[in-house]
Design an enzyme around this catalytic site. Structure first.
Site, mmCIF file in Angstrom:
data_model
loop_
_atom_site.group_PDB
_atom_site.id
_atom_site.type_symbol
_atom_site.label_atom_id
_atom_site.label_comp_id
_atom_site.label_asym_id
_atom_site.label_seq_id
_atom_site.Cartn_x
_atom_site.Cartn_y
_atom_site.Cartn_z
ATOM 1 N N TRP A 210 -3.358 -2.456 -1.350
ATOM 2 C CA TRP A 210 -3.166 -4.115 -1.777
ATOM 3 C C TRP A 210 -3.594 -4.804 -0.457
ATOM 4 O O TRP A 210 -3.261 -4.761 0.610
ATOM 5 C CB TRP A 210 -1.630 -4.257 -1.939
ATOM 6 C CG TRP A 210 -1.346 -5.818 -2.576
ATOM 7 C CD1 TRP A 210 -1.414 -6.195 -3.665
ATOM 8 C CD2 TRP A 210 -1.055 -6.931 -1.690
ATOM 9 N NE1 TRP A 210 -1.075 -7.441 -3.607
ATOM 10 C CE2 TRP A 210 -1.130 -8.187 -2.466
ATOM 11 C CE3 TRP A 210 -1.024 -7.252 -0.087
ATOM 12 C CZ2 TRP A 210 -0.702 -9.385 -2.058
ATOM 13 C CZ3 TRP A 210 -0.716 -8.400 0.115
ATOM 14 C CH2 TRP A 210 -0.650 -9.389 -0.650
ATOM 15 N N HIS B 11 12.593 -37.988 -10.929
ATOM 16 C CA HIS B 11 12.078 -38.256 -9.499
ATOM 17 C C HIS B 11 10.782 -37.877 -9.065
ATOM 18 O O HIS B 11 10.258 -37.594 -8.110
ATOM 19 C CB HIS B 11 13.199 -37.790 -8.571
ATOM 20 C CG HIS B 11 14.572 -38.291 -8.603
ATOM 21 N ND1 HIS B 11 14.839 -39.554 -8.082
ATOM 22 C CD2 HIS B 11 15.652 -37.766 -9.021
ATOM 23 C CE1 HIS B 11 16.015 -39.696 -8.362
ATOM 24 N NE2 HIS B 11 16.644 -38.717 -9.149
ATOM 25 N N ASN C 265 -0.898 0.951 6.063
ATOM 26 C CA ASN C 265 0.115 -0.016 5.367
ATOM 27 C C ASN C 265 0.310 -0.924 6.368
ATOM 28 O O ASN C 265 0.782 -0.612 7.380
ATOM 29 C CB ASN C 265 1.021 0.694 4.809
ATOM 30 C CG ASN C 265 2.132 -0.086 3.761
ATOM 31 O OD1 ASN C 265 1.866 -1.551 3.666
ATOM 32 N ND2 ASN C 265 3.154 0.251 3.569
ATOM 33 N N GLY C 266 -0.011 -2.290 6.155
ATOM 34 C CA GLY C 266 0.515 -3.315 6.915
ATOM 35 C C GLY C 266 -0.420 -4.050 7.482
ATOM 36 O O GLY C 266 -1.691 -4.252 6.942
ATOM 37 N N CYS D 11 0.970 -1.360 -0.001
ATOM 38 C CA CYS D 11 -0.150 -0.023 0.003
ATOM 39 C C CYS D 11 0.900 1.270 0.245
ATOM 40 O O CYS D 11 1.934 1.270 0.500
ATOM 41 C CB CYS D 11 -0.878 0.028 1.209
ATOM 42 S SG CYS D 11 -1.827 -1.395 1.588
ATOM 43 N N LYS E 38 8.304 -16.072 -13.573
ATOM 44 C CA LYS E 38 7.818 -14.985 -14.438
ATOM 45 C C LYS E 38 6.798 -15.604 -15.124
ATOM 46 O O LYS E 38 5.926 -14.540 -15.402
ATOM 47 C CB LYS E 38 9.087 -14.695 -15.538
ATOM 48 C CG LYS E 38 10.158 -13.977 -14.985
ATOM 49 C CD LYS E 38 9.861 -12.389 -14.852
ATOM 50 C CE LYS E 38 10.495 -11.783 -13.411
ATOM 51 N NZ LYS E 38 10.287 -12.169 -12.331
ATOM 52 N N LYS F 207 4.331 -4.498 -5.970
ATOM 53 C CA LYS F 207 5.760 -4.586 -5.851
ATOM 54 C C LYS F 207 5.865 -3.918 -4.472
ATOM 55 O O LYS F 207 5.139 -3.448 -3.502
ATOM 56 C CB LYS F 207 6.091 -3.175 -6.705
ATOM 57 C CG LYS F 207 7.606 -2.816 -6.947
ATOM 58 C CD LYS F 207 8.055 -3.591 -8.304
ATOM 59 C CE LYS F 207 9.331 -3.552 -8.685
ATOM 60 N NZ LYS F 207 9.677 -4.546 -9.594
ATOM 61 N N GLU G 160 13.198 -19.043 -11.886
ATOM 62 C CA GLU G 160 12.955 -17.729 -12.199
ATOM 63 C C GLU G 160 11.879 -17.676 -13.477
ATOM 64 O O GLU G 160 11.101 -16.798 -13.434
ATOM 65 C CB GLU G 160 14.230 -16.856 -12.331
ATOM 66 C CG GLU G 160 14.170 -15.609 -12.771
ATOM 67 C CD GLU G 160 13.021 -14.607 -12.094
ATOM 68 O OE1 GLU G 160 12.950 -14.805 -10.825
ATOM 69 O OE2 GLU G 160 12.756 -13.408 -12.552
ATOM 70 N N ARG H 2 2.569 -0.085 -6.030
ATOM 71 C CA ARG H 2 2.629 -0.699 -4.738
ATOM 72 C C ARG H 2 1.444 -1.444 -4.473
ATOM 73 O O ARG H 2 1.485 -2.099 -3.597
ATOM 74 C CB ARG H 2 2.884 0.470 -3.720
ATOM 75 C CG ARG H 2 4.125 0.682 -3.585
ATOM 76 C CD ARG H 2 4.188 1.837 -2.424
ATOM 77 N NE ARG H 2 5.512 2.257 -1.853
ATOM 78 C CZ ARG H 2 5.989 2.023 -0.787
ATOM 79 N NH1 ARG H 2 5.120 1.090 0.037
ATOM 80 N NH2 ARG H 2 7.049 2.177 -0.358
ATOM 81 N N GLU I 42 3.873 -15.255 -12.642
ATOM 82 C CA GLU I 42 3.451 -13.824 -12.406
ATOM 83 C C GLU I 42 2.730 -12.906 -13.425
ATOM 84 O O GLU I 42 1.868 -12.620 -13.118
ATOM 85 C CB GLU I 42 4.832 -13.217 -12.232
ATOM 86 C CG GLU I 42 5.475 -13.333 -10.793
ATOM 87 C CD GLU I 42 6.719 -12.792 -10.684
ATOM 88 O OE1 GLU I 42 6.914 -11.724 -9.717
ATOM 89 O OE2 GLU I 42 7.573 -12.521 -11.547
HETATM 90 N N1 HGA Z 1 -4.250 -4.626 6.124
HETATM 91 C C1 HGA Z 1 -4.617 -3.431 5.252
HETATM 92 C C2 HGA Z 1 -3.642 -2.852 4.709
HETATM 93 C C3 HGA Z 1 -3.086 -3.588 3.540
HETATM 94 C C4 HGA Z 1 -1.544 -3.326 3.119
HETATM 95 O O1 HGA Z 1 -0.704 -2.668 4.043
HETATM 96 N N2 HGA Z 1 -1.086 -3.693 2.016
HETATM 97 O O2 HGA Z 1 0.039 -3.368 1.750
HETATM 98 C C5 HGA Z 1 -5.918 -3.678 4.300
HETATM 99 O O3 HGA Z 1 -5.991 -4.915 4.013
HETATM 100 O O4 HGA Z 1 -6.633 -2.881 3.937
#
Ligand code: HGA
Length: 607
Positions: free
Chosen positions: A74, A502, A98-99, A2, A483, A602, A479, A27, A486
């Site tokens: 995110w 195996h 964020n978190g 975020c 890729k 990211k 890798e 982000r 992703e």
């Molecule tokens: N936990 C919060 C913020 C998510 C976050 O920091 N993502 O990088 C949420 O889910 O809104």
């Protein structure tokens, strides 16, 4: 992950907050939102998905106000819907986060028991309620925040607006980065220096547990004991120019093509070509006393670390342990005091890797970091900072940061080998010579772009793909598979070529393309034998090798991609190119969102 931006300003902020978010969109792009204080009211616009959707909301219904906070999400807790989008408003306050608040459940239960109503499924909203409860009870904003912060367990960077204090934002951090910016009659806050770069270069990084009271004319910073502290104000050096795509269709494509230049730039800091020497800025770190290296990283950086294990053990004969960061801390690794612990991360903020670094520090390890952001948390906490000079990497799937990491790690392996008395000056000069050849060889690999684009359709229909390699090309196979997963959303697995029989060989049929990375050299014959085992079972092979390898083993393959003939040391740097291009072209043909693939972001700042 975020992104957070905040401005305590002297004129309308909504457009500038939006521009700040644009710089942070890589982000996270599950949702975005902005909240301002306008004539004593908290006003907010939020939208699901990419920032363009928020732009439409703002165009229909503009926001006014000179103080505001903004967020690109995110999602960790709760679906990517509008009601879960930040900023959250709870009574007289609004906040972005964020978190992860790990103890959100008991806190939420406590608040619900008091009759408080929640509007989202996020962990974030509990913080809003806790602060709002204090403010509604008459606490001043600062006292409310000081009271609530010690109750939060987990990782967070937060920014809070107070409806009745139009000239104030309070920001706090624990385990996630947060920066304050000093302007002219305005002040700022951002999850990194890039967010505030167009407005100021004068920034201070908050330390763990710090919280900042940001007003238009001053910023006060408090530590976790609520003591007023000074944090050094530095020039951020972050470019305010938006990173453009130029003539390329996607950032990822541009970043793939930039690799010869940025690898050359990175090498300039680590080798002296005329003297034939490697030259790491080791300072007073005595590499000759290093008897074990512990490498910790995530994702693509982890694969760079796996390749470094081959190099360090081959050249320096120093044993290397390697872990993914999310496992390292929790498996109680045995670390001898004085060992060298090496952390690799593009952003330098990856939550798991940063936590692992701190664990290693507590275990008396010497800390080296390979990061692309020299002002990042990891860079600031390292004894030995080994920056890559890849420039900003915007595509979510890492490309140029990876090959620059490889360049630094090869130089580190050689430097360690020299310090351990394992390299003659001639050996060292030879290694430097090979590294110097890498940019041109990568250019030669890029020349095969059209050919790779025209064979990508062979991979597009596949539901599963296998990548095989031996030696350092085994991590490259991992890798390559990553890729594809992703950006093209094809299930792919990387295997050590000899490991096929195996188990995974049972998967082989003519619907599963098998991509073999086999530069001619010491391991070539062995890899080709494994390839024959696949072919004998009807497997369709794409062979990526040099002219010699293709001449020997290319017959009967579904396709071949010719790489330049290179020394085995630099083969991973060169073979990274077709692997990236193949994933890129498959993704373009499938019409996926190459630069912002679904569910990814990211700079992974949550555990
Ligand atoms: N936990 C919060 C913020 C998510 C976050 O920091 N993502 O990088 C949420 O889910 O809104």
């Amino acid at each position: 992950m975020c992104g957070i931006v905040g401005i305590v300003g002297n004129r309308d902020v909504a457009q500038r907050l939006y521009d700040g978010l644009k710089r942070l969109e890589y982000r996270g792009y599950d949702s975005a939102g902005i909240c301002t204080i306008d004539h004593g009211k908290l006003e907010r616009r939020r939208a699901e998905g990419k920032l363009d959707n928020l732009a439409r909301e703002l165009a229909q219904d503009p926001l006014h106000g000179t103080t505001g906070i903004a967020h690109t999400r995110w999602a960790t807790h709760g679906a990517p819907t509008v009601s879960n989008a930040h900023p959250h408003i709870v009574g007289p306050i609004s906040l972005v986060h964020n978190g992860i608040i790990e103890n959100f459940k008991p806190l939420r239960d406590e608040l619900i028991a008091e009759g408080r109503k929640f509007e989202s499924e996020t962990d974030t909203e509990v913080v809003g309620h806790l602060i709002a409860r204090e403010v509604e009870g008459g606490a001043a904003p600062q006292d409310a925040v000081a009271k609530v912060l010690p109750r939060l367990i987990g990782a967070f960077a937060i920014a809070i607006l107070f409806r009745d204090h139009p000239d104030l934002i309070i920001g706090a951090r624990m385990g996630a980065p947060l920066t304050v910016g000093y302007g002219e009659d305005e002040n700022y806050l951002g999850s990194d220096a890039l967010a505030v770069a167009p407005w100021t270069q004068k920034i201070a990084y908050l330390d763990e547990g710090d919280w900042a009271v940001i007003r238009r004319d001053r910023i006060e910073i408090f530590d976790r004991e609520n003591r007023l502290v000074e944090r050094e104000i530095v020039e951020s050096g972050a470019s305010s120019a938006p990173v453009e795509k130029g003539n390329y269709r996607h950032y990822m494509q541009k970043e793939i093509f930039e690799q010869p230049i940025v690898v050359a730039q990175t090498l300039q800091s680590y080798v002296r070509p005329f003297e034939g020497e490697v030259a790491l800025p080791v300072g007073d770190l005595d590499l000759s006393s290093v008897n074990r290296v512990t490498i910790v990283a995530c994702g693509t950086s982890f694969y760079a670390g796996l390749i470094a294990k081959y190099w360090i053990e081959h050249f320096a004969r120093v044993p290397v342990d390697i872990d993914v960061a999310s496992e390292f801390r929790y498996r109680e690794p045995v670390l001898e005091a004085g060992g060298l612990a090496l952390f690799i991360s593009q952003s330098g903020e990856t939550a798991d890797t940063l936590a692992a670094l701190r664990h290693a520090r507590a275990e008396q390890q010497r800390i080296a970091v390979v990061v692309n952001v020299p002002t990042s948390s990891m860079a600031r906490e390292a004894d030995l900072l080994l920056p890559t000079h890849a420039g900003p990497e915007i595509g979510v799937a890492s490309t140029k940061a990876f090959t620059c990491q490889l360049a630094v790690l090869a130089a580190l392996a050689a430097n360690l080998a020299r310090a351990k008395g394992r390299l003659t000056p001639d050996d060292e000069a030879a290694i430097v010579g090979h590294l110097q050849e890498a940019p041109a060889a990568m250019n030669a690999a890029l020349d095969h772009d059209d050919e790779i684009a025209s064979m990508a359709h062979l991979v597009v229909p596949a539901r599963d793909v296998l990548y095989l390699g031996r030696g350092p090309e085994y991590p490259m196979a991992l890798e390559g598979a990553l890729k594809l997963k992703e950006i093209s959303y094809i299930h792919a697995e990387g295997y050590a070529a000899g490991e096929m029989k195996h188990g995974p060989i049972a998967l082989i049929d003519d619907n599963v393309p098998v991509i073999v990375l086999a530069p001619s050299g010491p391991l070539f014959e062995k890899t080709v034998s494994n390839m024959q085992e696949v072919r004998a079972r009807g497997g369709k092979i794409v062979l990526i090798s040099d002219a010699k390898g293709i001449a020997e083993a290319g017959e009967g393959c579904m396709a071949t991609i010719e790489m330049p003939q290179v020394h085995p040391l630099i083969a991973p740097l060169v073979y990274a190119v077709p692997v990236q291009l193949l994933a890129y072209h498959v993704a373009v043909l499938k019409g996926t969102d190459v630069d912002q693939p679904r569910n990814l972001a990211k700079s992974v700042t949550v555990e």
